[in-house]
Motif scaffolding. Structure first.
Motif, short mmCIF file in Angstrom:
data_model
loop_
_atom_site.label_atom_id
_atom_site.label_comp_id
_atom_site.label_asym_id
_atom_site.label_seq_id
_atom_site.Cartn_x
_atom_site.Cartn_y
_atom_site.Cartn_z
N ALA A 120 0.93 -1.20 -0.04
CA ALA A 120 -0.06 -0.20 0.08
C ALA A 120 1.04 1.26 0.13
CB ALA A 120 -0.93 -0.02 1.12
N TRP A 179 -13.53 7.78 10.00
CA TRP A 179 -12.49 6.91 9.05
C TRP A 179 -12.46 5.69 9.77
CZ3 TRP A 179 -8.81 11.65 10.06
CH2 TRP A 179 -9.26 12.72 9.70
N GLY A 204 -13.37 2.51 7.57
CA GLY A 204 -12.32 1.70 7.03
C GLY A 204 -11.97 0.30 7.68
N LEU A 260 -4.95 -0.69 7.91
CA LEU A 260 -5.11 0.25 6.91
C LEU A 260 -6.42 1.08 7.12
CD1 LEU A 260 -3.43 -1.77 3.88
CD2 LEU A 260 -2.80 0.65 4.82
N GLY A 261 -7.13 0.44 7.84
CA GLY A 261 -8.38 1.23 7.90
C GLY A 261 -8.75 2.77 7.86
N VAL A 278 -8.18 4.13 4.58
CA VAL A 278 -9.30 3.89 3.51
C VAL A 278 -10.44 4.94 3.94
CG1 VAL A 278 -11.07 2.05 2.94
CG2 VAL A 278 -8.78 1.51 3.35
N ILE A 316 -9.72 8.52 2.81
CA ILE A 316 -9.92 9.03 1.45
C ILE A 316 -11.33 8.94 1.05
CG2 ILE A 316 -9.83 7.66 -0.87
CD1 ILE A 316 -6.96 6.58 0.20
N PHE A 317 -12.31 7.99 1.55
CA PHE A 317 -13.65 7.95 1.22
C PHE A 317 -14.21 9.09 1.72
CE2 PHE A 317 -17.85 6.70 2.24
CZ PHE A 317 -18.41 6.32 1.20
N LEU A 343 -14.85 -1.70 6.42
CA LEU A 343 -14.54 -2.55 5.17
C LEU A 343 -13.36 -3.46 5.34
CD1 LEU A 343 -14.97 -2.68 1.99
CD2 LEU A 343 -12.95 -1.21 1.82
N LEU A 344 -12.33 -3.16 5.76
CA LEU A 344 -11.07 -4.17 6.22
C LEU A 344 -11.60 -4.78 7.50
CD1 LEU A 344 -8.17 -1.78 5.74
CD2 LEU A 344 -8.37 -4.03 4.48
#
Lengths: 313, 238, 293
Positions: free
Chosen positions: A11, A248, A252, A258-259, A262, A265-266, A300-301
């Motif tokens: 990443a 966030w 994420g 990494l959450g 992600v 950004i979103f 997500l993650l």
């Protein structure tokens, strides 16, 4: 090589090559520099919320502690970037120790209320001492002060690399925590703090360490944000900046390394888009919070980890 | 026999009041090194409260606890546990989202001699969960979760291991297995066993203490307790 | 003016603050007491009450008292219904998990706040006082309406207490508060009780807003400050303790009002938080709290 290392360094490599290959337009380059520093803030938040299970509603306090420590020392005391960063880190660590000690005297929902309250008062203090902080108007840090190792940090490309370095450092630190026995105890406290106590861990002390680590990373991110983008203002201490990192992390993936990236950004692009349409763009934040809590509690993650990839730290 | 040397833990007039109700009342209790002591008594007698006072989950209203010759009454719970008191929960309390390995590794805390992985494997092979080492512990069957709970107690290598109704809800064959395991552990650890199942108590305990309405009404070996008229009265009612 | 009369003036202002703050904090504390959840959107229901009061009273021409009375009736009901609706639509599905609920109410906070911005715009809206009488207190004149605010708040506090202590509904609430599972087993319709309580909490805050809005003006961002003060109050008073809440609200409201008059409102909040720090150091469960939260 191990899968988790491939994922995270991969990443970081993508973020590096996006820049090297000139994929970003000026606009997105600037946005991503911001996102990276904010994601570092999100990592700091996640150490406390995602790994230790303590929901803070007042992290803007730590973000702005770093922001103002560096910004004010540059503005009033003519510190250079390196000095102001060191000051910001020390101040954030000490400040998190004090706030953590006080807030951890409560548990459960009281902890959430107390953090929110302290943060609001931090915001009011910035307004009240407007003679030093210039209140709502804030401070612009001159380009001449934003030089580190003779690199001009206001240059968009250098700024991007600087943001990437800060983010990478925080990410690697987070990865190391997640894999260490210290991090395992934090997770144990999140999962079942009573049991962790009955296994002989000084749960209270671990929580305090988590607040200090979390607050110091957040403060570092705040200091970098001020230096890289040249502005220090009270709005960074207000409630939305406490809610953003929560959002966030929720989007994420709670307790994933990494959450926060992600999620940042979103949300950054979602808010960017919404603010073109309406003044009431913060309604997006409200709706997203509801959707995530109702339908996607793991993020997500977190969901990917739960379903497919158990190894994601 | 009653020298300080072979007493592992004793209490002096320890009491706990909950809003005026005496859950534990002036208990003087001794446990000797390397014995298996059963603590029995009717429901609501204060057994769990009493052992919680020993390991510090609950603060005593009065009295003191002495462990290995040291007064630990004022120590917080985590220090008592790192001093060598292990406690396994009556209601299974494992980290359900973590793997079996991580659960046991957390219980070990720090082990410099053997390496974490070896120590975890050793404990898990004793209880027979080695083949499930990477499994999420919440996915284990109830019987296996009880075994994991016991494994976590063993992994702490305590001087005194308090087992709060370890066989509750297990099948007969699982109970047999547990009895063997507890006997096994007792070679290196003193055990305080809260147990309802009298068959378990009679087959593995060396000595028995009977708690009734927050007071110890009898203490002694199995025959003494079985023939004690006060105990019979407490259990059978009058 | 001499210091004495000035202090009296500040104390009266403080009492007005305290009265309204008691109502806001009572709503928050009631919801926490019965449902064990913290409503971060509480300040927005206060804001809704104020904006609705402006909206409703703008329809009524002629005597401002008529518009005010109508607002006093309608605004809390609408705020309460919106609260009950969000309980039914969202909180119920989270099974009132403390953490998820607190996050969801932050979401509700932004939705209500931004919806108010979209609907009513960013301007501050004045509401005319229902009666414009100044009482001459020898050294200074003081608006009779402010006395009415204090009086009305006391009446409302007393009626909440009466409902809790003397009615069957109050008994249901107290039973639910003590043990919701057992209450359910005895046939108390928990989810209806929860909805009503959540609505009532919001409505009480809205009443406070309707009372204060002729003095303060309505604005879509006005919910933040009372939320902060209400949090300070419930931490000092002990979460869920209604008596503690009212006692702390009077303490904080009075000092907030007095310090605001002599120095600045911002300083008042900073000092109130220092008091919280002090309370946390000596009694983490609040001055009147007993149970661990």
């Amino acid at each position: 090589m191990r899968k988790d290392l491939i994922l995270h360094f991969g990443a970081l490599a993508i973020l590096l090559f996006l820049e090297l290959l000139g994929v970003f337009s000026d606009y997105h380059q600037g946005n991503f520099a911001r996102i990276l520093v904010l994601a570092a803030y999100g990592i700091g938040y996640n150490v406390l919320f995602g790994y230790t299970g303590l929901l803070s509603l007042g992290h803007a306090l730590f973000f702005s502690a770093g922001l103002y420590a560096s910004g004010l020392s540059i503005y009033h005391l003519d510190y250079n970037v390196g000095q102001s960063l060191i000051l910001a880190i020390c101040f954030s660590a000490f400040f998190s120790l004090v706030i953590g000690y006080l807030a951890l005297r409560t548990v459960g929902v009281s902890f959430m209320i107390v953090t929110l309250m302290f943060s609001q008062v931090g915001y009011l203090c910035i307004l009240y001492f407007g003679g030093i902080t210039r209140g709502d108007e804030g401070i612009v840090i001159q380009q001449s002060s934003r030089v580190f190792l003779s690199l001009d940090l206001s240059d968009p490309t250098i700024r991007y690399y600087a943001a990437l370095i800060i983010f990478s450092l925080c990410l690697i630190f987070n990865l190391w925590i997640a894999k260490s026995s210290f991090g395992r105890v934090l997770i144990a406290i999140r999962e079942n703090s009573d049991r962790a106590l009955m296994l002989g861990y000084n749960v209270h002390l671990y929580k305090l360490f988590a607040v200090i680590i979390s607050g110091t990373i957040s403060g570092l991110a705040g200091a970098c944000y001020g230096i890289l983008f040249g502005y220090v203002g009270a709005s960074f201490a207000a409630v939305p900046y406490s809610i953003f990192p929560l959002l966030w992390v929720l989007i994420g993936g709670v307790g994933t390394v990494l959450g926060p990236l992600v999620g940042a950004i979103f949300m950054f692009y979602l808010i960017d888009y919404a603010s073109d349409i309406t003044d009431a763009y913060m309604i997006i934040v409200g709706i997203t919070l509801l959707v995530v809590t109702l339908y996607a509690r793991r993020g997500l993650l977190g969901e990917l980890r739960y379903r497919y990839f158990k190894w994601i730290p | 026999m009653d020298t300080l040397d072979n007493i592992l833990l004793y209490t002096e007039n320890i009491s706990k009041n909950f809003q005026g109700i005496k859950a534990v009342n002036n208990v003087n209790f001794k446990i000797y090194k390397n014995e298996i002591r059963a603590l029995i008594g009717p429901n609501g007698a204060g057994k769990t409260t009493f052992v919680s006072l020993l390991c510090g989950r609950i603060n005593a209203s009065a009295g003191k606890v002495v462990f290995c010759g040291e007064d630990i009454s004022d120590l917080p719970v985590f220090e008592r546990i790192s001093n060598g008191i292990g406690y396994t929960f009556q209601i299974t309390s494992i980290f359900v989202n973590l793997t079996v390995y991580e659960n046991v590794a957390l219980a070990i805390r720090k082990d410099n001699s053997n390496g974490e992985e070896n120590s975890v494997s050793e404990v898990l092979s004793k209880v027979g969960l080695l083949d499930r080492i990477e499994q999420r512990s919440g996915d284990l069957s109830y019987g296996h979760q009880r075994l994991l709970e016991l494994a976590m107690g063993m992994a702490q290598k305590p001087k005194l291991l308090i087992l709060d109704e370890p066989t509750q809800g297990l099948s007969d064959s699982e109970i047999e297995n547990f009895k063997k395991l507890i006997k096994d552990i007792s070679s290196s650890t003193t055990i305080l066993l809260i147990e309802h199942n009298m068959d378990v108590v009679m087959s593995i305990a060396d000595n028995i203490s009977v708690l009734h309405f927050g007071e110890i009404i009898a203490d002694g070996d199995k025959e003494t307790i079985q023939n004690d008229p006060i105990v019979q009265k407490a259990y059978l009612g009058d | 003016m001499d210091l004495g009369p000035y202090l009296l003036f500040a104390s009266l202002e403080g009492l007005v603050h305290a009265a309204v703050l008691s109502l806001i904090a009572l709503g928050l504390s009631l919801v926490f007491g019965v449902m064990r959840i913290v409503n971060v959107a509480h300040g927005e229901f206060f804001m809704l009450g104020a904006i609705l009061a402006w909206w409703v009273s703008s329809f009524v021409l002629g005597n401002p008292a008529l518009g005010f009375l109508l607002a006093l009736l309608v605004a809390p009901i609408i705020a309460g219904i919106i609260a009950m609706f969000s309980d039914w639509l969202i909180l119920k599905h989270l099974k009132y998990d403390p953490e998820a609920t607190i996050i969801a109410t932050i979401g509700i906070l932004y939705i209500i706040q931004q919806a108010a911005l979209m609907t009513f715009g960013p301007d501050a809206r004045p509401v005319e006082q229902p009666f414009n009488v100044r009482l001459d207190l020898y050294w200074f004149g003081f608006s009779a309406y402010k006395f009415f605010v204090i009086f009305a708040s006391i009446i409302l506090l007393l009626s909440v207490w009466l409902v809790m202590a003397k009615t069957k509904f109050g008994l249901l609430l107290r039973a639910t508060q003590l043990d919701s599972e057992t209450a359910q087993a005895f046939g108390i319709p928990i989810s209806t009780v929860y909805s009503l309580v959540f609505g009532a909490g919001a409505a009480i805050a809205a009443v406070g807003a309707v009372l204060i809005v002729p003095i303060q003006q309505a604005h879509y961002l006005m919910g933040g400050e009372p939320l902060l003060l209400a949090f300070i109050v419930v931490i000092i008073g002990g979460l869920g303790s209604l008596r503690g809440t009212v006692a702390a609200a009077v303490l904080i409201g009075m000092s907030d009002g007095i310090i605001s008059v002599f120095f600045s409102p911002t300083l008042a909040k900073i000092l109130a938080t220092l008091l919280v720090v002090f309370v946390l150091l000596i009694r983490p469960n609040g001055l009147f709290g007993t149970a661990k939260v």
